[in-house]
Design an enzyme around this catalytic site. Sequence first.
Site, PDB file in Angstrom:
ATOM      1  N   LYS A 162       8.308  -0.778   4.839  1.00 40.97           N
ATOM      2  CA  LYS A 162       9.097  -1.168   3.676  1.00 40.97           C
ATOM      3  C   LYS A 162       9.324   0.021   2.746  1.00 40.97           C
ATOM      4  O   LYS A 162      10.392   0.165   2.147  1.00 40.97           O
ATOM      5  CB  LYS A 162       8.419  -2.342   2.966  1.00 40.97           C
ATOM      6  CG  LYS A 162       8.401  -3.599   3.843  1.00 40.97           C
ATOM      7  CD  LYS A 162       7.592  -4.727   3.244  1.00 40.97           C
ATOM      8  CE  LYS A 162       7.590  -5.930   4.196  1.00 40.97           C
ATOM      9  NZ  LYS A 162       6.818  -5.695   5.424  1.00 40.97           N
TER      10      LYS A 162
ATOM     11  N   CYS B 231       4.093 -12.819   5.242  1.00 40.06           N
ATOM     12  CA  CYS B 231       4.379 -13.278   6.605  1.00 40.06           C
ATOM     13  C   CYS B 231       3.591 -14.567   6.836  1.00 40.06           C
ATOM     14  O   CYS B 231       2.880 -14.712   7.823  1.00 40.06           O
ATOM     15  CB  CYS B 231       4.058 -12.203   7.638  1.00 40.06           C
ATOM     16  SG  CYS B 231       2.409 -11.493   7.524  1.00 40.06           S
TER      17      CYS B 231
ATOM     18  N   ALA C 168       1.459  -1.135   0.970  1.00 41.63           N
ATOM     19  CA  ALA C 168       2.539  -0.509   1.725  1.00 41.63           C
ATOM     20  C   ALA C 168       2.267  -0.279   3.208  1.00 41.63           C
ATOM     21  O   ALA C 168       3.207  -0.180   3.993  1.00 41.63           O
ATOM     22  CB  ALA C 168       2.917   0.820   1.071  1.00 41.63           C
ATOM     23  N   ALA C 169       1.008  -0.120   3.630  1.00 39.48           N
ATOM     24  CA  ALA C 169       0.738   0.236   5.030  1.00 39.48           C
ATOM     25  C   ALA C 169       1.215  -0.887   5.969  1.00 39.48           C
ATOM     26  O   ALA C 169       1.148  -2.064   5.604  1.00 39.48           O
ATOM     27  CB  ALA C 169      -0.751   0.482   5.222  1.00 39.48           C
ATOM     28  N   PRO C 170       1.739  -0.512   7.137  1.00 40.24           N
ATOM     29  CA  PRO C 170       1.818   0.839   7.712  1.00 40.24           C
ATOM     30  C   PRO C 170       3.015   1.672   7.259  1.00 40.24           C
ATOM     31  O   PRO C 170       3.154   2.798   7.703  1.00 40.24           O
ATOM     32  CB  PRO C 170       1.898   0.556   9.212  1.00 40.24           C
ATOM     33  CG  PRO C 170       2.592  -0.756   9.308  1.00 40.24           C
ATOM     34  CD  PRO C 170       2.120  -1.555   8.122  1.00 40.24           C
ATOM     35  N   GLY C 171       3.895   1.131   6.393  1.00 40.17           N
ATOM     36  CA  GLY C 171       4.889   1.987   5.773  1.00 40.17           C
ATOM     37  C   GLY C 171       6.344   1.609   5.948  1.00 40.17           C
ATOM     38  O   GLY C 171       7.221   2.251   5.363  1.00 40.17           O
TER      39      GLY C 171
ATOM     40  N   ASP D 262       4.475  -6.918  -0.846  1.00 40.72           N
ATOM     41  CA  ASP D 262       4.327  -7.614   0.434  1.00 40.72           C
ATOM     42  C   ASP D 262       2.848  -7.965   0.526  1.00 40.72           C
ATOM     43  O   ASP D 262       2.035  -7.187   1.014  1.00 40.72           O
ATOM     44  CB  ASP D 262       4.783  -6.716   1.582  1.00 40.72           C
ATOM     45  CG  ASP D 262       4.740  -7.425   2.916  1.00 40.72           C
ATOM     46  OD1 ASP D 262       5.245  -8.556   3.001  1.00 40.72           O
ATOM     47  OD2 ASP D 262       4.178  -6.860   3.881  1.00 40.72           O
TER      48      ASP D 262
ATOM     49  N   ASP E 126      -6.794   0.388  -5.906  1.00 40.19           N
ATOM     50  CA  ASP E 126      -6.816  -1.035  -6.227  1.00 40.19           C
ATOM     51  C   ASP E 126      -6.065  -1.165  -7.550  1.00 40.19           C
ATOM     52  O   ASP E 126      -6.607  -0.852  -8.624  1.00 40.19           O
ATOM     53  CB  ASP E 126      -8.253  -1.529  -6.364  1.00 40.19           C
ATOM     54  CG  ASP E 126      -8.336  -3.010  -6.673  1.00 40.19           C
ATOM     55  OD1 ASP E 126      -7.300  -3.603  -7.046  1.00 40.19           O
ATOM     56  OD2 ASP E 126      -9.441  -3.575  -6.569  1.00 40.19           O
TER      57      ASP E 126
END
Length: 435
Positions: free
Chosen positions: A119, A235, A114-117, A182, A164
Site C-alpha cells: 500500500k 481483510c 505498512a508491512a510488507p509494503g 490497514d 507503536d
Amino acid sequence: MLYNIARMELLKYLDNYLPLEERKKLEESLSFDNVHALLLNTDKMSEEQLLSIYPNLKKHPIVPNGFIYKKEEYDLGKSIYHELGCFYIQEPSAMLVSYLLSPKPNELVLDMCAAPGGKSIGASILMENKGLIIANDLARNRAHVLADNVARLGRRNIIVTNNDFSLIYSHYLNYFDKIILDAPCSGSGMFRKDEKIISDWSINKVYKFATLQMELILNAYDMLKPGGTMVYSTCSYSYEEDEMVIKDLLENRDATILPIPNNDSYYISKDNLGIHLFPYKFNGEGHYICLIKKPGELIKTKFKQNNVLNSLLPEEIKDHSSVKFGEFLFALPGEINYKKLNIVQYGVKVGELFNKEVVYDYFLAHSLSNFNAQVELSENETLSYLKGEQISKANPYKGNVLLTYKNIPIDFGKSNGTIIKNHYPKYLRKVVNFK
C-alpha cells in the site's frame, strides 16, 4: 477438523448481518481459487513493455496499473523483472486501498501498519515519488521486509519506521495530509489464500482485534490534518472489525464518511459505511474499505531541505534533501519532524561514505532512471551478476558504474575498465528466470 469447525463458525456468525442469499454466495466463493496480481512500477516499465513480455496478463478492473495473472502460466515472483523492481506482487483487492485514497504528489502520508509494503508502494507510485510517506510497522522483522521491498521498487519518498504509534501519536497531532490504516485483523477475508488462517480464526479473535482497531483508528484520526483524508481497511468479513469500528469513530470524533464511487463489484451493507469486496462479486480476496474525512481546510505541508551533502548525490536527485546517519548517506524529496520515530530506512540509501566519496548502494541504483557511467549487461551477464559473480566487460569507466538490463537498473558495480566487481547484496543473490 479445525478447518471445518472454524469455517462453519464464521458462516454462522455472518448470518447475523448478511442477507441469507449473500451469505450463501460468499460461502460458495470460499472454494474458488485465489487470484494472483501485480502492481506495475510505471517508473521502470510501461504497460506496453509489460504486455510484450507477459501477453496473457489481464487488466485489473479498477486500478490502472494493476494486472491479474495465472501463477501456473507466469511464476512472476522468480522473474528478473520482479527482482529489478518493475512490479510488486499484490492481491487485487488490496490494490484498491491506496488507489481509492488517491494520495497526490507533495503530500505527507502515514501508512500506520505498512508491512510488507504494497500500500505504501502503491501510494508512492501515485505520488510520483514526490512528497513523503512514513511507512511504519510495529514488528521489527516486518519493518525490515518492508524496507527491502521499498528498496527493490526504488521508491524515493518513503521513510520506513518501526514504532507503536499509540505511544507517540501525540507528537503528530493534525500532522498528515492522508493516512492509511490497514488494521491488524482476524483475517477471515484471506481464508481462500491460507488455510492456517481458517484454523486460527475464532469469534474471540474478532472481538480482540476490534478493540485494538478502535484504538488505532482514533489515534490515526487525531494525527490527520483538518481537511485530510484517511482510509480504513481490513481483510476481514466481520462487522465488529469493519462497520462497528467506523461507528465508534463517528461517535467519538467529528469525522465524516466519503462516498466511494459506485461499482457493481462492491457490496455495500445496510449501514452504508464503506464497501466490502466479496470474492463472488470482485475477483480478489475479502476486503473492507472505508474513506474518512476530517472537517476543515487542508493546509499544504512545507517540507524542510538539507543540502549540505548534495554535492555527493547523483545529478538525478541533486534537488533532494541529504542526510547522514553514521557512515551512510540518505536522500529524500524533503524532510519533516522525525522526532520520536524509530527509523529503519530514511528514504533512499545513497551509499557508504569513504574519505568524502560515496560507494553507491543497490537502493540508489533501483531509484534512478539513468547515470553518467552506465553499462548494459546481457542476459547471461545479468544472471551471473545476480548470483554474485564479477563481470569481465571492457568499458570506459573507473569507479561506480550503473549496471542495467534492457535499460532497467540492476546495481552499482565497481569498474576498473575491464572488470566490474560485484556489490550486489549477498542476501539477495539468487538464480532468476528471464520470464
